[in-house]
Scaffold this active site. Structure first.
Site, mmCIF file in Angstrom:
data_model
loop_
_atom_site.group_PDB
_atom_site.id
_atom_site.type_symbol
_atom_site.label_atom_id
_atom_site.label_comp_id
_atom_site.label_asym_id
_atom_site.label_seq_id
_atom_site.Cartn_x
_atom_site.Cartn_y
_atom_site.Cartn_z
ATOM 1 N N LYS A 175 9.298 105.470 102.852
ATOM 2 C CA LYS A 175 8.632 106.714 103.460
ATOM 3 C C LYS A 175 7.081 106.620 103.838
ATOM 4 C CE LYS A 175 10.559 110.255 101.468
ATOM 5 N NZ LYS A 175 10.740 110.906 100.381
ATOM 6 N N SER B 188 40.131 71.458 97.584
ATOM 7 C CA SER B 188 39.943 72.823 97.857
ATOM 8 C C SER B 188 39.491 73.370 96.412
ATOM 9 C CB SER B 188 41.163 73.687 98.242
ATOM 10 O OG SER B 188 40.906 75.037 98.463
ATOM 11 N N ARG C 248 13.108 106.504 109.124
ATOM 12 C CA ARG C 248 13.515 105.291 108.453
ATOM 13 C C ARG C 248 14.719 104.780 109.183
ATOM 14 N NH1 ARG C 248 15.671 108.771 103.511
ATOM 15 N NH2 ARG C 248 16.957 110.047 104.679
ATOM 16 N N MET D 104 15.779 110.369 93.989
ATOM 17 C CA MET D 104 14.578 110.838 93.202
ATOM 18 C C MET D 104 14.105 112.180 93.844
ATOM 19 S SD MET D 104 12.783 107.073 93.260
ATOM 20 C CE MET D 104 12.737 107.137 94.849
ATOM 21 N N HIS E 207 23.847 115.769 101.706
ATOM 22 C CA HIS E 207 24.030 114.904 100.473
ATOM 23 C C HIS E 207 25.428 113.984 100.833
ATOM 24 C CE1 HIS E 207 24.801 113.311 96.547
ATOM 25 N NE2 HIS E 207 23.625 112.874 96.530
ATOM 26 N N CYS F 16 39.030 78.503 98.104
ATOM 27 C CA CYS F 16 40.133 79.515 98.129
ATOM 28 C C CYS F 16 40.186 80.465 97.187
ATOM 29 C CB CYS F 16 41.389 78.739 98.162
ATOM 30 S SG CYS F 16 41.615 77.721 96.757
ATOM 31 N N GLY G 17 17.842 111.437 98.260
ATOM 32 C CA GLY G 17 18.102 112.214 97.205
ATOM 33 C C GLY G 17 18.045 111.864 95.695
ATOM 34 N N ARG H 132 5.984 113.391 97.243
ATOM 35 C CA ARG H 132 7.280 112.972 97.534
ATOM 36 C C ARG H 132 7.441 111.588 97.208
ATOM 37 N NH1 ARG H 132 6.947 113.209 103.761
ATOM 38 N NH2 ARG H 132 9.558 113.326 103.703
ATOM 39 N N TYR I 271 35.336 74.821 105.167
ATOM 40 C CA TYR I 271 36.073 76.091 105.357
ATOM 41 C C TYR I 271 35.883 77.033 104.003
ATOM 42 C CZ TYR I 271 40.213 74.437 103.268
ATOM 43 O OH TYR I 271 41.223 74.007 102.324
#
Ligand code: ADP
Ligand code: MG
Ligand code: MG
Length: 928
Positions: free
Chosen positions: A26, A809, A377, A107, A493, A876, A105, A96, A896
């Site tokens: 902010k 693997s 923002r 804080m 919110h 995997c 929201g 703020r 992979y």
């Protein structure tokens, strides 16, 4: 410590957008907008370093900071020609919070600070509106008492109710029979007259005195000090902590504190306040999008108390298909009501998006026709919107394709791949609200966050239903499948938080009203006339469609996701830059097809054990397990062979031209025996073995620690005929598919090996079967032989294993269990505490333990490739679909990753990001 305070105002700022770490998002945004010459009320930011020092000193501001604050207030006073604490030319400020990462929201923020009775009177004179001044004053007392003095808001509810009744009497409204919600509708805040407000303020002060034993602080300096401390304290409140944990925001960051001159959106009908997005945060559509409320203060829009109006007339604002808007919306839009301020805002938003090169989320206030920006923002967005915005911005030339790839959080695209409501299915529409966050969700209705958490803990799917949500509800939103609110707009919110979590949300559903543990739904006909109502109770099933805002009674069937053109385009760009191949774990032809549709380049793990659980097969399997000698086992296996062959045929066909890694039987055999007495009796009859004998056999097979017991290739050492049958099924299927002209690439994989000899034995077995099958079928297919690496010893002697194995693997689920000595099934009891205590940064079963398990992967890679250059390496485990683990696998140079079908696109994107990140770590490129 360097300077503690960064000032911004009148086109100049000490800080800029680069300083988010120090100024919070902010503060950095306010500084940058000021530098750009965009109208921002002046103010100053107290840094996150001060917040951290405050905590380090046991909640005390470091020496010198108070003096710097005084000096900064002085600068504000001379800039604005007003004085903090004076009644003649009062300067009011907001205090703020604002951390490095946006935590909407979570804080605290306090508005209208710097007031007492005299100053309120002065403000009334200055603005010419006593009602406004008293309203600002009573709001200030309310929030300050709640946040700084710890007197909860609801303690003031009754006082507010009295003020409303007071005002109702004066307005000649009969309020005697109205409940508080009806009263609020009849006498909204805007109808409270100065007399009722003055009385309300007195009552509020009495409540504070009663609750704290002290009078409400009259001294603006004391108010300011208290508010700054409270903002720093709010970094550590419960909901902020929950939010941080959910979004991996480090505790050590701290929050900054912004003190900023107030501007007022509640000075009458030529004033207002709102929230805007430079693109639609839900769909990603390029249109200027947002909501506003006339004659209101900022928090009113976000708190969802009044349902706000759209900014633009429908059909305007760049997007061709904005939809939804009707004539009433058009007339109440900012564009219609304040065309000049709207035009100015539209220009500012375009400029900010160009400047930051990303979608922005803006907060603004209009004070008597004059526009001020209060925040900008990078806007939160759904996965769908993230993809569309990234791709369109790249097409527009605002960002490069590489940036577009890096812009989309792979975890968030998960949402796109999940099913949506089956439009054709029969269903009962209950009500319609705003489509706040897309996705279909079915669950039992709950009316409180705690209840949501409790029932979800019992494994129930729940939908959290609230009049409106507040930051206290965050844990319930997390636990719920979806969120439904009666009030609040697209930027309320509930909407913002749900989008961040990728949860389905329908907001502002005005047909419902929630009270006393049930929800009444008014049913409207096509002309909007109420025709009746239904009551929905806790535990009833409903379904939300967050993409359309519809709410249905009961469970509605869903259909698979349809992927957008933008999604395909982004995936194409990702595929072009990634090095890692992406395969899928799939056991059935159906999963194989899903995986292939999502872009899998083969199967990395086809488990054969699931194939044995089918009704008809489990019998033969059990017969095999219960057989006394090899001959009996072979007879039973012969029954299983055609089933197995059929399974592999289907999988090979689906994966034509791509490799398919099939793991031979892995789990301990007792997993296939009946778990309860009834089943046992049944089996006894079916196979003609006495129940007693069955029980004995089952006990004989039971193990203390099945994970480390008779499983994996150990089964083949004692009963080779099982693997023989499986190898035969695979090879016969492969020959059959090849005979049909379909390219097939089988890879046979041995689980849980740890010695070269185990592999030598099983390999000889597989090769023996192969030669037989090839002779019988009169054709050969290429088949590779390899092993899983899932024991530390296997990683250590990988050089020897690679003499026999053509590929490895990494089975990182077992490798994590065996390396850490933690059983995954029992870890639930303490792993949470380990993460909480910072022993593990994340659950090592979700995100690879790089220093431990990762080191074994690297060791096995080096020793394996030294013994067999070109040894193929894959992974995997669960980690194959985890973006941060994929980063490691890229750096480790694996060939992979393999993950579940729905994770395949996530892995493709994560692999591309990992490749780009690795590339930029190696050195800067000449061009982006
Ligand atoms: P959050 O981080 O929860 O969004 P903010 O600090 O942005 O909290 O404040 C909430 C609202 O209060 C904002 O939407 C803004 O409209 C309003 N607000 C904050 N500071 C001022 C100010 N100086 N003047 C007018 N309104 C303000
Ligand atoms: Mg706030
Ligand atoms: Mg804000």
């Amino acid at each position: 410590m360097a300077r503690s305070i960064y000032f911004f105002g009148a086109g100049q700022a000490d800080g800029d957008a680069q300083q988010k770490d120090l100024l919070g998002g902010k503060g950095a945004g306010l500084a940058e907008m000021t530098r750009l010459g965009i109208p921002v009320p002046p103010g100053f930011t107290i840094t996150t370093e001060v917040c951290n020092a405050y905590y380090a000193a046991g909640k005390a501001l470091p020496a010198g900071v108070e003096g710097e604050i005084d000096a900064a207030i002085g600068r504000l006073e001379s800039l604005l020609d007003a004085r903090f604490g004076s009644a003649d030319a009062p300067l009011l400020v907001s205090v703020r919070s604002g951390a490095r990462a946006s935590m909407p929201g979570m804080m605290d923020t306090i508005l209208n600070l710097g007031m007492n009775d005299e100053i309120a009177a002065g403000l009334a004179r200055r603005t010419g509106s006593e009602r406004f001044a008293l309203d600002a004053y009573r709001r200030f007392i309310l929030t300050y008492s709640d946040i700084v003095l710890g007197v909860p808001r609801d303690r003031f509810e009754e006082a507010l109710g009295l003020a409303r009744r007071d005002a109702a009497a004066r307005l000649g409204v009969d309020a005697t029979r109205l409940n508080s919600a009806e009263l609020e509708r009849k006498v909204p805040d805007s109808l409270l007259d100065p007399g009722s407000l003055a009385a309300l303020i007195q009552r509020q002060k009495e409540i504070v005195l009663g609750a704290t034993g002290n009078p409400f602080p009259d001294d603006p300096r004391a108010q300011l000090g208290g508010a700054i401390r409270a903002v720093f304290d709010s970094w550590n409140n419960h909901r902020a902590q929950v939010y941080r944990k959910m979004h991996d925001i480090p505790h050590a960051w701290g929050t900054a504190c912004n003190v900023q001159a107030m501007v007022f959106g509640n000075l009458g009908d030529d004033s207002g306040t709102g929230v805007a997005f430079t693109r639609d945060p839900s769909t990603g559509e390029r249109r200027f999008y947002g909501e506003w409320l006339p004659n209101a203060q900022g928090e009113d829009v976000v708190a969802g108390v009044r349902t706000p109006h759209p900014l633009s007339r429908s059909g305007s604002g760049g997007g061709a298909t904005s939809g939804g808007g009707d004539d009433a919306d058009d007339a109440s839009s900012l564009e219609a009501r304040m065309p000049e301020a709207y035009a100015q805002l539209a220009a500012v938003q375009a400029r900010l998006e160009q400047h930051f090169r990303d979608m922005q989320d803006l907060e603004f206030t209009i004070q008597r026709g004059e526009l001020f920006l209060l925040q900008c923002r990078t806007g939160k967005r759904t996965g769908r919107a993230a993809v569309r915005i990234a791709v369109e911005m790249a097409r527009e030339g605002l960002i490069s394709q590489r940036e577009a790839i890096l812009r989309v959080d792979p975890g968030s695209i998960d949402q796109l791949l999940h099913p949506s409501i089956d439009e054709g299915a029969p269903k009962r529409l209950l009500a319609r609200g705003l489509p706040a966050s897309p996705g279909a969700a079915t669950g039992q209705v709950v009316f409180s966050a705690d209840e949501a958490e409790r029932r979800a803990g019992q494994g129930k799917a729940v939908i959290l239903v609230r009049s409106e949500t507040s930051p206290e509800d965050i844990h319930g939103m997390k636990a719920a499948r979806g969120v439904l609110t009666a009030r609040g707009g697209m930027t309320s919110h509930a909407a913002v938080v749900a989008r961040g979590m990728g949860k389905s949300c329908v907001a502002g559903c005005s047909a419902i009203s929630v009270s006393q543990g049930q929800m009444a739904v008014t049913i409207y006909d096509d002309h909007g006339h109420a025709t009746g109502s239904i009551t929905v109770k806790a535990g009833d099933l409903i379904t939300l469609d967050g993409g359309t805002g519809r709410v249905y009674l009961g469970a509605v069937p869903t259909v698979p996701a349809a992927l957008s053109g933008e999604f395909e385009e982004l995936m194409g760009w990702a595929d072009a830059v990634r090095r890692l191949r992406v395969r899928s774990n799939a056991d059935t032809p159906h999963d194989a097809r899903t995986a292939r549709n999502f872009g899998a380049e083969g199967i990395g793990l086809c488990r054969t054990e699931h194939m044995f659980f089918d009704e008809e097969r489990i019998h033969a399997m059990r017969e095999m397990i219960l057989a006394d000698g090899e001959a009996g086992r072979r007879r039973a296996l012969a029954k299983l062979l055609p089933f197995q062959r059929g399974d592999f045929l289907g999988v090979f066909r689906e994966m034509a031209g791509l490799p398919v890694t099939i793991r031979l039987l892995d789990p301990p055999l007792h997993e296939f025996l009946p778990q309860d007495e009834a089943q046992l009796e049944q089996l006894s009859k079916a196979v003609g073995v006495s129940a007693k004998e069955l029980r004995r056999k089952s006990q004989e097979l039971a193990e203390y620690n099945p994970m480390l017991g008779h499983r994996g290739c150990r089964l083949a050492i004692t009963s080779p005929e099982i693997y023989e049958m499986q190898a035969r099924a695979i090879l016969e299927a492969a020959c059959e598919v090849a005979a049909a002209g379909i390219e097939v690439e089988p890879e046979i994989m041995i689980p849980l090996s740890m010695t070269r000899r185990e592999l030598a034995i099983t390999r000889a077995l597989v090769e023996g079967v192969a030669e037989q099958v090839f002779a019988e079928k009169g054709r050969r297919v290429d088949v590779r032989f390899g092993t899983m690496i899932e024991l530390p010893r296997a990683a250590i002697v990988a050089g020897e294993l690679a003499e026999e194995a053509e590929f490895f693997s990494f089975g990182t689920n077992d490798l994590t269990q065996t390396t850490l000595g933690i059983s995954r099934d029992d870890a639930g009891r303490f792993l949470g505490a380990y993460v909480e205590a910072g022993i593990f940064a994340k659950d090592p079963f979700q995100s690879l333990d790089v220093p431990g398990v990762g080191a074994l992967v690297e060791l096995a890679r080096d020793r394996g490739r030294a013994a067999r250059p070109g040894l193929k390496l894959g992974i995997c485990g669960e980690h194959g679909g985890d973006p941060s683990s994929i980063g490691f696998f890229e750096r480790a140079g694996l060939d992979y990753v393999s993950c579940s079908p729905f994770r395949v696109p996530v892995a493709r994107l994560a692999a591309a990001q990992a490749a780009l990140t690795a590339e930029s770590a190696r050195g800067p490129r000449a061009t982006d």
